[in-house]
Design a protein around this motif. Sequence first.
Motif, short mmCIF file in Angstrom:
data_model
loop_
_atom_site.label_atom_id
_atom_site.label_comp_id
_atom_site.label_asym_id
_atom_site.label_seq_id
_atom_site.Cartn_x
_atom_site.Cartn_y
_atom_site.Cartn_z
N THR A 1 37.07 28.72 41.08
CA THR A 1 38.35 28.80 40.76
C THR A 1 39.10 30.40 41.68
O THR A 1 39.15 31.33 41.45
CB THR A 1 38.85 29.29 39.15
OG1 THR A 1 37.84 28.18 38.67
CG2 THR A 1 39.98 29.84 38.64
N ASP B 1 44.27 25.08 39.86
CA ASP B 1 43.46 25.77 38.89
C ASP B 1 42.05 26.14 39.92
O ASP B 1 41.36 26.51 40.69
CB ASP B 1 42.76 26.41 37.41
CG ASP B 1 44.04 26.86 36.68
OD1 ASP B 1 44.36 26.93 37.75
OD2 ASP B 1 44.36 26.50 35.97
N GLN C 1 30.77 33.51 41.48
CA GLN C 1 31.39 32.69 41.52
C GLN C 1 30.28 31.15 42.60
O GLN C 1 30.08 30.20 41.89
CB GLN C 1 32.88 31.93 41.66
CG GLN C 1 33.13 32.01 40.41
CD GLN C 1 35.04 31.58 40.90
OE1 GLN C 1 35.14 30.09 40.51
NE2 GLN C 1 35.82 32.80 41.03
N HIS D 1 41.47 31.59 42.23
CA HIS D 1 42.06 32.83 42.29
C HIS D 1 41.62 33.75 40.79
O HIS D 1 42.33 34.52 39.94
CB HIS D 1 43.52 31.90 40.74
CG HIS D 1 44.13 30.81 41.41
ND1 HIS D 1 45.10 30.59 42.76
CD2 HIS D 1 44.13 29.40 41.48
CE1 HIS D 1 45.05 29.88 43.13
NE2 HIS D 1 44.85 28.99 42.80
N GLU D 2 40.20 33.52 40.81
CA GLU D 2 39.27 34.66 40.00
C GLU D 2 38.58 35.39 40.94
O GLU D 2 38.61 34.83 41.80
CB GLU D 2 38.78 33.88 38.96
CG GLU D 2 39.67 33.04 37.47
CD GLU D 2 39.07 32.22 36.62
OE1 GLU D 2 37.55 32.42 36.67
OE2 GLU D 2 39.37 32.22 36.15
N ALA D 3 38.04 36.09 40.79
CA ALA D 3 36.80 37.32 41.19
C ALA D 3 35.61 35.98 42.18
O ALA D 3 35.50 35.20 41.16
CB ALA D 3 36.60 37.97 40.58
#
Length: 146
Positions: free
Chosen positions: A58, A95, A66, A60-62
């Motif tokens: 994803t 996303d 990940q 758009h996230e940290a």
Amino acid sequence: MYDVISLPAGTTQVMIERYLVHAHPHPRPYRPARLLALRQSGGVMHRLYRTEREIILTPHEALAPQVQRLSFSQQERVLAYIGERRSGFGFHEADEYKFYLLEVAYELRHLPRTDRPVRAHTYYQLDELLSGRPLVLRATQREEMK
């Protein structure tokens, strides 16, 4: 199973080659294939890639948590690709994205190309792309000819 899935790369082609990373919105209805080809404008393909690793992220996230399961060099490649793509092309369609870490399998020095513009993904057999012919037939075209 097809030998090669061919994807239009468009404006991301330079980034893909620089980092050997390709990404698309997830999920996509792609059939399994052993190799991946990226098409430039005009349908030209100049390399075939093996997939070293696939990972769904994803963007758009940290990112650090990940990508921690990747090797350090893979993390560097993915993070650099994401950084460059964010500032240019972006991640606006979804996303989640599926990322492919690539390695060059074949150089296609004869620069095979599609017989007509193809906007979406398509499939090829490996022997067709390695045939040396400048115009190559998609797998479905070959099946229709049999």
